[in-house]
Design a protein around this motif. Structure first.
Motif, PDB file in Angstrom:
ATOM      1  N   ARG A  30     -65.634 -19.628  21.389  1.00 40.27           N
ATOM      2  CA  ARG A  30     -65.554 -18.205  21.717  1.00 40.27           C
ATOM      3  C   ARG A  30     -66.303 -17.903  23.007  1.00 40.27           C
ATOM      4  N   HIS A  31     -65.808 -16.911  23.716  1.00 35.67           N
ATOM      5  CA  HIS A  31     -66.381 -16.469  24.979  1.00 35.67           C
ATOM      6  C   HIS A  31     -67.848 -16.077  24.822  1.00 35.67           C
ATOM      7  N   ASP A  32     -68.146 -15.237  23.834  1.00 37.91           N
ATOM      8  CA  ASP A  32     -69.528 -14.782  23.656  1.00 37.91           C
ATOM      9  C   ASP A  32     -70.429 -15.911  23.163  1.00 37.91           C
ATOM     10  N   ASP A  33     -69.894 -16.861  22.404  1.00 43.30           N
ATOM     11  CA  ASP A  33     -70.685 -18.012  21.983  1.00 43.30           C
ATOM     12  C   ASP A  33     -71.015 -18.917  23.173  1.00 43.30           C
ATOM     13  N   GLN A  34     -70.074 -19.065  24.095  1.00 37.85           N
ATOM     14  CA  GLN A  34     -70.320 -19.891  25.282  1.00 37.85           C
ATOM     15  C   GLN A  34     -71.539 -19.382  26.049  1.00 37.85           C
ATOM     16  N   PHE A  35     -71.693 -18.074  26.122  1.00 40.59           N
ATOM     17  CA  PHE A  35     -72.820 -17.522  26.873  1.00 40.59           C
ATOM     18  C   PHE A  35     -74.148 -17.654  26.128  1.00 40.59           C
ATOM     19  N   ASP A  36     -74.115 -17.942  24.831  1.00 42.01           N
ATOM     20  CA  ASP A  36     -75.360 -18.317  24.157  1.00 42.01           C
ATOM     21  C   ASP A  36     -75.905 -19.596  24.768  1.00 42.01           C
ATOM     22  N   TYR A  37     -75.013 -20.517  25.105  1.00 35.78           N
ATOM     23  CA  TYR A  37     -75.435 -21.766  25.752  1.00 35.78           C
ATOM     24  C   TYR A  37     -75.883 -21.509  27.182  1.00 35.78           C
ATOM     25  N   TYR A  38     -75.079 -20.798  27.955  1.00 29.72           N
ATOM     26  CA  TYR A  38     -75.414 -20.543  29.355  1.00 29.72           C
ATOM     27  C   TYR A  38     -76.718 -19.750  29.494  1.00 29.72           C
ATOM     28  N   ASN A  39     -76.917 -18.769  28.599  1.00 31.98           N
ATOM     29  CA  ASN A  39     -78.101 -17.916  28.694  1.00 31.98           C
ATOM     30  C   ASN A  39     -79.322 -18.522  28.018  1.00 31.98           C
ATOM     31  N   GLY A  40     -79.114 -19.526  27.171  1.00 26.67           N
ATOM     32  CA  GLY A  40     -80.216 -20.136  26.448  1.00 26.67           C
ATOM     33  C   GLY A  40     -80.656 -21.430  27.100  1.00 26.67           C
ATOM     34  N   ALA A  41     -80.082 -22.534  26.640  1.00 25.41           N
ATOM     35  CA  ALA A  41     -80.441 -23.836  27.214  1.00 25.41           C
ATOM     36  C   ALA A  41     -80.088 -23.913  28.684  1.00 25.41           C
ATOM     37  N   CYS A  82     -65.205 -19.123  29.815  1.00 26.47           N
ATOM     38  CA  CYS A  82     -64.398 -18.596  28.714  1.00 26.47           C
ATOM     39  C   CYS A  82     -64.512 -19.442  27.456  1.00 26.47           C
ATOM     40  N   GLY A  83     -65.181 -20.619  27.528  1.00 23.66           N
ATOM     41  CA  GLY A  83     -65.382 -21.434  26.340  1.00 23.66           C
ATOM     42  C   GLY A  83     -64.793 -22.824  26.410  1.00 23.66           C
ATOM     43  N   ILE A  84     -64.302 -23.212  27.592  1.00 20.48           N
ATOM     44  CA  ILE A  84     -63.643 -24.505  27.753  1.00 20.48           C
ATOM     45  C   ILE A  84     -64.656 -25.632  27.883  1.00 20.48           C
ATOM     46  N   TYR A  85     -64.343 -26.769  27.244  1.00 21.34           N
ATOM     47  CA  TYR A  85     -65.085 -28.019  27.414  1.00 21.34           C
ATOM     48  C   TYR A  85     -64.083 -29.119  27.737  1.00 21.34           C
ATOM     49  N   GLY A  86     -64.298 -29.765  28.898  1.00 18.94           N
ATOM     50  CA  GLY A  86     -63.425 -30.850  29.304  1.00 18.94           C
ATOM     51  C   GLY A  86     -62.105 -30.347  29.884  1.00 18.94           C
ATOM     52  N   GLY A  87     -61.242 -31.308  30.226  1.00 16.82           N
ATOM     53  CA  GLY A  87     -59.925 -30.960  30.740  1.00 16.82           C
ATOM     54  C   GLY A  87     -59.909 -30.703  32.233  1.00 16.82           C
ATOM     55  N   ILE A  88     -58.766 -30.183  32.696  1.00 14.08           N
ATOM     56  CA  ILE A  88     -58.553 -29.889  34.114  1.00 14.08           C
ATOM     57  C   ILE A  88     -58.318 -28.384  34.257  1.00 14.08           C
ATOM     58  N   PRO A  89     -59.312 -27.638  34.748  1.00 18.12           N
ATOM     59  CA  PRO A  89     -59.145 -26.188  34.878  1.00 18.12           C
ATOM     60  C   PRO A  89     -58.112 -25.820  35.928  1.00 18.12           C
ATOM     61  N   MET A  90     -57.444 -24.707  35.701  1.00 17.53           N
ATOM     62  CA  MET A  90     -56.574 -24.118  36.718  1.00 17.53           C
ATOM     63  C   MET A  90     -57.385 -23.127  37.542  1.00 17.53           C
ATOM     64  N   GLY A  91     -56.903 -22.833  38.734  1.00 20.86           N
ATOM     65  CA  GLY A  91     -57.622 -21.935  39.624  1.00 20.86           C
ATOM     66  C   GLY A  91     -56.827 -20.682  39.940  1.00 20.86           C
ATOM     67  N   GLY A  92     -57.312 -19.936  40.932  1.00 22.02           N
ATOM     68  CA  GLY A  92     -56.629 -18.734  41.397  1.00 22.02           C
ATOM     69  C   GLY A  92     -56.465 -17.708  40.298  1.00 22.02           C
ATOM     70  N   ALA A  97     -54.798 -19.060  25.326  1.00 19.82           N
ATOM     71  CA  ALA A  97     -55.501 -20.101  26.080  1.00 19.82           C
ATOM     72  C   ALA A  97     -57.013 -19.922  26.042  1.00 19.82           C
ATOM     73  N   MET A  98     -57.479 -18.848  25.406  1.00 21.46           N
ATOM     74  CA  MET A  98     -58.914 -18.593  25.229  1.00 21.46           C
ATOM     75  C   MET A  98     -59.124 -17.919  23.880  1.00 21.46           C
ATOM     76  N   GLN A  99     -60.334 -18.090  23.324  1.00 24.53           N
ATOM     77  CA  GLN A  99     -60.674 -17.370  22.096  1.00 24.53           C
ATOM     78  C   GLN A  99     -61.255 -15.989  22.383  1.00 24.53           C
ATOM     79  N   LEU A 100     -61.966 -15.866  23.515  1.00 22.34           N
ATOM     80  CA  LEU A 100     -62.561 -14.596  23.943  1.00 22.34           C
ATOM     81  C   LEU A 100     -63.521 -14.041  22.887  1.00 22.34           C
ATOM     82  N   GLU A 101     -63.787 -12.721  22.952  1.00 23.77           N
ATOM     83  CA  GLU A 101     -64.752 -12.090  22.037  1.00 23.77           C
ATOM     84  C   GLU A 101     -64.040 -11.056  21.185  1.00 23.77           C
ATOM     85  N   VAL A 102     -62.850 -11.417  20.699  1.00 18.82           N
ATOM     86  CA  VAL A 102     -61.965 -10.462  20.032  1.00 18.82           C
ATOM     87  C   VAL A 102     -62.640  -9.810  18.817  1.00 18.82           C
TER      88      VAL A 102
END
Length: 528
Positions: free
Chosen positions: A353-364, A329-339, A194-199
């Motif tokens: 990918r998880h680490d690629d997502q943080f390029d966006y969060y930490n950059g733009a 974790c890298g999700i765009y769109g959809g309905i996230p689950m909680g808990g 359910a995620m690509q992560l930083e494998v």
């Protein structure tokens, strides 16, 4: 060609030596290599080895029972360097009782530290973490008393006259990963994850230090059968593969189900009535928080109230095509689950990918982020990482709030026992919480209000009964809920006196009505 060995779980566990440093890759129970982790635990319980381990992980990796909870044994574990422990009660007990050394690194920085390590760089250099509890001048992410005298794992460096955090490399002896398909050559895919992560980044970081990679897989296929673009880790980097013999129990897609194709992007399913939430305190907070949105915003949701309610509210208000929801974790769109299923979503249109997502969060940086919080002071400092004696850790909180254009914290006004009801568009406090959240002194600084003000970041703090905004002079009360008394139900329950806006408003009463939708789409369109 170099090929991995296909081993039993017990044989793989026997590879791990005492005093080793182990990286595990996963988030909540997603991609948890349960077959291998259980075997390592069982070996320790039966033989006392491996012991004195250092466990390294970027995300929280448990559902309160499984995942890296299997390492939560005194003597088995000597040190943990992690991002989050909110779903790991046994691990938090070890940390708070000073049984192990414990360090926290922000989740996004950790996921990208693997990339820095893999490339032979001197660490991850970033602004993220400055002025918070992971800053070495404010504790260095040391999460208990015995770690205070232990060596730092980060420092401050100056480049072109500006200060930066440097998170130092962590030499790895082993890396434990998980995939879906593996071929006879050890090539690994993550099709059903359910995620690509930083494998791959973690695998290459481990190889940089001469470590060994152990992979858990669900299906074994013939060499050459896997599409080359689907291979996440080439088999030449994997030393051992363990085939999971009980996927229903030990290779679950997430905590709540063994496999659902909607959460890995194989299918799209229609929204149904179960996606709509009943009106609760948490939903009321989420409704008011989402009124800060603008059309075409790209938003992020954090754990707690935001992840539990933001996705469902966006769906029922029919604004899914007006804004874009993302998760760390890298999700765009959809309905996230909680808990315990935080970090996955059905019907997402992209999963990076998880680490690629943080390029966006930490950059733009996202347009707006919705985050949970536990304590706040007059200066706008927020604590979301250590509440009471148990250290939850940062997760992606520090990464995302540092660079988001607008931060909206979502929290109940008081804690422990608060009960509310709604009638006629008004909020009623049936039982007040015993825990004060607006305090003079925070346990930890997870969000630095001074730095936020210096860079003119927009910040709101939304509760069920009051809305605050961070100004250059401090925290300002801007709205109160209909039915709430300003003095007795707000000001008397705060340890400090906020600035009160001269234009103090009443919150939109439709927030407290049970009918849905409450009109969020119209609110967004009026802002255009």
């Amino acid at each position: 060609m170099k090929k991995p060995k296909f081993l039993s779980a017990d044989e793989a566990a026997a590879m791990i030596q005492d005093n080793a440093t182990i990286a595990t890759i996963g988030m909540t129970l997603v991609s948890a290599s349960e077959t291998i982790l259980k075997a390592v635990e069982n070996r320790f319980l039966e033989t006392g080895s491996p012991n004195t381990l250092t466990l390294v992980h970027s995300c929280g990796q448990s559902d309160r029972e499984r995942g890296i909870q299997h390492f939560s044994h005194e003597k088995m574990l000597h040190c943990i360097i992690g991002g989050h422990w909110g779903l790991q009660p046994k691990m938090m007990d070890l940390i708070s009782s000073n049984k192990i050394l414990a360090y926290c690194i922000p989740q996004g920085q950790f996921s990208q530290l693997y990339r820095s390590m893999a490339g032979g760089e001197p660490g991850k250099i970033t602004k993220v973490g400055l002025g918070t509890f992971v800053d070495p001048r404010r504790g260095g992410g040391k999460m208990n008393e015995i770690t205070q005298s232990a060596p730092d794992i980060s420092d401050i460096v100056t480049i072109d006259g500006e200060e930066y955090m440097r998170y130092r490399p962590i030499p790895l002896d082993y890396c434990i990963i998980r995939g879906t398909y593996v071929d006879e050559l050890g090539n690994l895919t993550t099709d059903e994850e359910a995620m690509q992560l930083e494998v791959l980044s973690a695998v290459l970081a481990c190889k940089k230090f001469g470590g060994k990679v152990i992979a858990q897989a669900k299906y074994k296929v013939q060499a050459g059968q896997l599409h080359c673009k689907k291979v996440i880790v080439p088999g030449v980097f994997i030393d051992a593969v363990v085939m999971c013999t009980n996927p229903e129990e030990d290779h679950r897609q997430t905590h709540s189900f063994a496999f659902n194709p909607a959460y890995c992007g194989d299918i799209k399913v229609p929204a149904d009535a179960s996606d709509a939430l009943p009106l609760t305190l948490r939903k009321a907070i989420g409704r008011r928080a989402l009124m800060e949105l603008h059309m075409d915003d790209i938003l992020n949701v954090g754990t707690g109230i935001p992840n539990d309610v933001v996705g469902p509210i966006i769906t029922e208000e029919r604004i899914s095509e007006d804004v874009t929801i993302t998760v760390e974790c890298g999700i765009y769109g959809g309905i996230p689950m909680g808990g315990v299923d935080f970090g996955i979503a059905k019907n997402n249109f992209a999963l990076v990918r998880h680490d690629d997502q943080f390029d966006y969060y930490n950059g733009a940086g996202v347009d707006i982020t919705f985050m949970g919080a536990g304590e706040i002071d007059f200066e706008g400092n927020v604590n979301a990482t250590k509440l009471g004696p148990l250290p939850t850790g940062a997760g992606g909180f520090i990464d995302i709030t540092t660079n988001a254009r607008h931060v909206v914290f979502c929290s109940s006004f008081t804690g422990k026992g608060l009960k509310c009801s709604f009638a006629g568009g008004k909020l009623y406090i049936d039982q007040e919480g015993s825990l004060t959240k607006f305090v003079n002194q925070l346990q930890q600084v997870s969000y630095n209000g001074l730095i936020a003000r210096e860079k003119q970041q927009k910040m709101h703090y939304v509760t069920e009964r009051a809305v605050f905004e961070l100004t250059h002079s401090g925290l300002m009360l801007t709205e109160i809920a209909p039915g709430i008394d300003l003095q007795t139900q707000i000001l008397d329950l705060m340890e400090f006196s906020p600035i009160i806006s001269p234009n103090l408003k009443t919150m939109n009463e439709r927030i407290f009505c049970s009918d849905t939708p409450f009109g969020l789409k119209d609110i967004l369109h009026r802002k255009q």
